[in-house]
Design a protein around this motif. Structure first.
Motif, PDB file in Angstrom:
ATOM      1  N   PHE A 147       0.841  -1.175   0.078  1.00 16.26           N
ATOM      2  CA  PHE A 147       0.042   0.163   0.058  1.00 16.26           C
ATOM      3  C   PHE A 147       0.796   1.208  -0.061  1.00 16.26           C
ATOM      4  O   PHE A 147       0.402   2.467  -0.160  1.00 16.26           O
ATOM      5  N   ALA A 148       1.996   1.064   0.422  1.00 16.46           N
ATOM      6  CA  ALA A 148       2.765   2.280   0.515  1.00 16.46           C
ATOM      7  C   ALA A 148       3.700   2.938  -0.726  1.00 16.46           C
ATOM      8  O   ALA A 148       3.737   4.103  -0.696  1.00 16.46           O
ATOM      9  N   ASP A 149       4.158   2.103  -1.763  1.00 19.05           N
ATOM     10  CA  ASP A 149       4.816   2.748  -2.686  1.00 19.05           C
ATOM     11  C   ASP A 149       4.045   3.237  -3.875  1.00 19.05           C
ATOM     12  O   ASP A 149       2.760   2.898  -3.794  1.00 19.05           O
ATOM     13  N   ASN A 188      -3.542  -0.370  -7.062  1.00 19.86           N
ATOM     14  CA  ASN A 188      -4.789  -0.765  -6.121  1.00 19.86           C
ATOM     15  C   ASN A 188      -5.963   0.197  -6.610  1.00 19.86           C
ATOM     16  O   ASN A 188      -7.212   0.035  -6.522  1.00 19.86           O
ATOM     17  N   LYS A 189      -5.703   1.688  -6.746  1.00 13.81           N
ATOM     18  CA  LYS A 189      -6.862   2.352  -7.409  1.00 13.81           C
ATOM     19  C   LYS A 189      -7.421   1.909  -8.778  1.00 13.81           C
ATOM     20  O   LYS A 189      -8.611   1.877  -9.147  1.00 13.81           O
ATOM     21  N   VAL A 190      -6.469   1.312  -9.667  1.00  9.25           N
ATOM     22  CA  VAL A 190      -6.903   0.495 -10.844  1.00  9.25           C
ATOM     23  C   VAL A 190      -7.760  -0.628 -10.605  1.00  9.25           C
ATOM     24  O   VAL A 190      -8.860  -0.702 -11.161  1.00  9.25           O
ATOM     25  N   LEU A 191      -7.425  -1.314  -9.682  1.00 10.42           N
ATOM     26  CA  LEU A 191      -8.305  -2.652  -9.023  1.00 10.42           C
ATOM     27  C   LEU A 191      -9.535  -2.020  -8.357  1.00 10.42           C
ATOM     28  O   LEU A 191     -10.685  -2.539  -8.766  1.00 10.42           O
ATOM     29  N   GLN A 192      -9.848  -0.940  -7.954  1.00  8.90           N
ATOM     30  CA  GLN A 192     -10.924  -0.324  -7.147  1.00  8.90           C
ATOM     31  C   GLN A 192     -12.023   0.002  -8.484  1.00  8.90           C
ATOM     32  O   GLN A 192     -13.135  -0.274  -8.654  1.00  8.90           O
ATOM     33  N   ILE A 193     -11.310   0.389  -9.590  1.00 12.35           N
ATOM     34  CA  ILE A 193     -11.979   0.796 -10.725  1.00 12.35           C
ATOM     35  C   ILE A 193     -12.720  -0.408 -11.086  1.00 12.35           C
ATOM     36  O   ILE A 193     -13.808  -0.468 -11.681  1.00 12.35           O
ATOM     37  N   ASN A 196      -6.202  -8.717   2.432  1.00 16.36           N
ATOM     38  CA  ASN A 196      -5.266  -7.697   1.414  1.00 16.36           C
ATOM     39  C   ASN A 196      -6.572  -7.352   0.238  1.00 16.36           C
ATOM     40  O   ASN A 196      -6.448  -5.842  -0.078  1.00 16.36           O
ATOM     41  N   THR A 197      -7.328  -8.009  -0.254  1.00 20.88           N
ATOM     42  CA  THR A 197      -8.150  -7.594  -1.479  1.00 20.88           C
ATOM     43  C   THR A 197      -9.300  -6.685  -0.842  1.00 20.88           C
ATOM     44  O   THR A 197      -9.646  -5.551  -1.520  1.00 20.88           O
ATOM     45  N   VAL A 198      -9.732  -6.923   0.328  1.00 18.97           N
ATOM     46  CA  VAL A 198     -10.913  -6.148   0.899  1.00 18.97           C
ATOM     47  C   VAL A 198     -10.224  -4.787   1.090  1.00 18.97           C
ATOM     48  O   VAL A 198     -10.871  -3.654   0.898  1.00 18.97           O
ATOM     49  N   LEU A 199      -8.998  -4.466   1.497  1.00 20.90           N
ATOM     50  CA  LEU A 199      -8.333  -3.229   1.791  1.00 20.90           C
ATOM     51  C   LEU A 199      -8.047  -2.452   0.379  1.00 20.90           C
ATOM     52  O   LEU A 199      -8.297  -1.530   0.329  1.00 20.90           O
ATOM     53  N   ARG A 200      -7.372  -3.489  -0.594  1.00 17.65           N
ATOM     54  CA  ARG A 200      -7.141  -2.747  -1.802  1.00 17.65           C
ATOM     55  C   ARG A 200      -8.264  -2.437  -2.685  1.00 17.65           C
ATOM     56  O   ARG A 200      -8.237  -1.522  -3.386  1.00 17.65           O
ATOM     57  N   VAL A 216     -13.669  -3.830  -1.588  1.00 12.80           N
ATOM     58  CA  VAL A 216     -14.899  -4.904  -1.585  1.00 12.80           C
ATOM     59  C   VAL A 216     -15.588  -5.390  -0.348  1.00 12.80           C
ATOM     60  O   VAL A 216     -14.744  -5.380   0.533  1.00 12.80           O
ATOM     61  N   LYS A 217     -16.807  -5.481  -0.327  1.00 16.55           N
ATOM     62  CA  LYS A 217     -17.341  -6.102   1.048  1.00 16.55           C
ATOM     63  C   LYS A 217     -16.621  -7.453   1.244  1.00 16.55           C
ATOM     64  O   LYS A 217     -16.607  -8.142   0.489  1.00 16.55           O
ATOM     65  N   PRO A 218     -16.348  -7.477   2.394  1.00 17.71           N
ATOM     66  CA  PRO A 218     -15.954  -8.829   2.756  1.00 17.71           C
ATOM     67  C   PRO A 218     -16.779 -10.119   2.493  1.00 17.71           C
ATOM     68  O   PRO A 218     -16.285 -11.046   2.259  1.00 17.71           O
ATOM     69  N   GLU A 219     -18.118  -9.758   2.917  1.00 20.34           N
ATOM     70  CA  GLU A 219     -19.094 -10.913   2.655  1.00 20.34           C
ATOM     71  C   GLU A 219     -19.108 -11.269   1.100  1.00 20.34           C
ATOM     72  O   GLU A 219     -19.828 -12.363   0.673  1.00 20.34           O
ATOM     73  N   LEU A 220     -18.567 -10.566   0.266  1.00 23.76           N
ATOM     74  CA  LEU A 220     -18.858 -11.007  -1.095  1.00 23.76           C
ATOM     75  C   LEU A 220     -17.441 -11.779  -1.576  1.00 23.76           C
ATOM     76  O   LEU A 220     -17.187 -12.144  -2.845  1.00 23.76           O
TER      77      LEU A 220
END
Length: 444
Positions: free
Chosen positions: A131-133, A140-145, A163-167, A170-174
């Motif tokens: 998440f830092a660099d 991560n922003k591309v992944l959110q899109i 890791n995917t929930v944070l990046r 996405v809802k954890p229940e999904l």
């Protein structure tokens, strides 16, 4: 009647890797469950157009060339017409993308809701990212899109899920956790095989790059060879760190105790694994690591760094964990070698039996089918659906991705709708022929 599924990723055969093998094996098992699977990837050399592989799996090799790390450049103008044609022609119901670094997979997830609101989308994440660099932030922003409206996601470990929930926001229940598996018909022990002459074989099978911890290997090779005269290294794989290992070998006159096999085809991996007694994994980050499961199925005891989802993969009877530190990792390897010499660890047959019963492709395919069933069972307006967050207003969710990236995503969405409108006018859906499905009888 099964689902019409489109597996899509930049990473597929003839390229060799974990994602490629995962897509292929999962597709085979889903076909045996009665589903229809179509695979979409980019061209590999002269391999372009439509090819049929095992069990009649239709594979589209789209005319795009990889630019970096086997991924193509983003191209909405070119990918939208092709994917639209494929989805209509193959009557696709589920778009299943693999790999966060797969450009064509991310684009397919984003395009799907605009191409057909009834298309269901699933994403399988095979890796861990930071998440830092700067590169991690952009990725991560591309992944959110890409995941802004995904119906469900699959991760190969519980650590990967967090890791995917944070990046991906996405809802954890999904998100479901379904690990990789190993074909035990290919990876099995050679019970009469030994390293020969009382030798102890240490096997390394990975890309020789920094992320795989090859620097740690370079620091433990000489001490192990000095302490254990019968230790021999079998190193398979290629990469920029090959030069480092070759220099250490030549400088310390270890040419008769360190064997390099270079890039190894998947069908030859077992032949090298059974030469050893202990498998070394020194990865600095890993979501699952299929290689250690393959090694354990071949009867090797595994010594691995304690990173990512690795501690979840194998029981302590067949795997020893160590911190990401050369001196501490060296002590862990020495401890295992001492136990091996005194007969205090499981033999090949016991190790293989314990490891091979954990991960089977048939089980993973059935669990993936449950994910598909739950998506169709879940109403778009009920709690637990990602669409529930933004009912009737998907553009608002894109805008909320971020002040900068949200606006970019908003513009891309509008551009998508314009291109699809043009495609609908120039190439109406009614003029596109649909393909008959080749379904096999359900066996699982």
């Amino acid at each position: 009647m099964g689902y019409n599924i489109c597996m899509i990723s930049d990473f597929f055969y003839p390229n060799v890797g974990g994602v490629e093998s995962h897509i292929f094996q999962l597709s085979l098992c889903l076909i045996e469950l009665g589903h229809s699977v179509t695979i979409v990837t980019h061209a590999y050399g002269d391999r372009k157009g439509v090819r049929y592989i095992t069990k009649g799996i239709k594979t589209y090799y789209l005319p795009f060339k990889p630019v970096y790390n086997q991924a193509i450049l983003p191209s909405f103008i070119l990918t939208i017409p092709l994917l639209r044609n494929i989805f209509i022609r193959e009557q696709i119901e589920i778009v299943h993308a693999h790999g966060a670094f797969s450009v064509i997979g991310n684009q397919a997830l984003f395009h799907a809701i605009f191409l057909n609101p009834d298309l269901k989308t699933v994403f399988t994440d095979h890796s861990l990212f930071g998440f830092a660099d700067t590169s991690a932030i952009i990725t991560n922003k591309v992944l959110q899109i890409a995941l802004w409206n995904v119906d469900s996601a699959i991760c190969v470990s519980h650590t990967g899920k967090e890791n995917t929930v944070l990046r991906g926001k996405v809802k954890p229940e999904l998100i479901y956790v379904i690990p990789n598996a190993v074909d035990t018909r290919v990876f099995y022990p050679h019970l009469s095989c030994d390293s020969g002459g009382g030798r102890i074989g240490l096997v390394v099978m990975s890309r020789l790059v920094y992320r795989k911890g090859i620097d740690i290997l370079g620091k433990i090779m000489v001490p192990l060879c000095e302490k254990y005269p019968n230790v021999h290294f079998h190193i398979g794989g290629d990469g920029p760190k090959m030069v480092l290992l070759e220099e250490i070998t030549e400088k310390n006159n270890l040419q008769d105790r360190v064997f390099f096999y270079g890039s190894v085809k998947h069908e030859r991996v077992r032949d090298i694994l059974v030469k050893g007694n202990v498998f070394l994994n020194m990865s600095l980050t890993e979501a699952f690591c299929t290689a250690i499961v393959e090694a354990a199925c071949c009867g090797l005891h595994v010594v691995s760094t304690r990173v990512g989802g690795v501690p979840e993969v194998l029981p302590p009877e067949v795997m020893t964990l160590a911190p990401v530190d050369p001196s501490l990792y060296l002590k862990a390897v020495e401890s295992v070698l001492d136990k091996y010499l005194t007969g205090d660890i499981l033999d090949r047959e016991q190790t293989s039996r314990l490891a091979s019963g954990i991960y089977k492709w048939k089980d993973m395919a059935q669990r993936t089918q449950v994910v598909y069933d739950n998506i169709f069972r879940r109403d778009a307006d009920c709690e637990g659906s990602r669409k529930h967050d933004y009912p009737g207003n998907p553009k608002r969710s894109l805008y909320n991705i971020g002040v900068f990236f949200g606006k970019i995503a908003y513009i891309i969405a509008l551009w998508n709708m314009l291109l699809i409108l043009i495609c609908d006018k120039l190439f109406p859906k009614e003029t596109i022929d649909t393909c008959p499905k080749l379904l096999t009888k359900k066996k699982l």
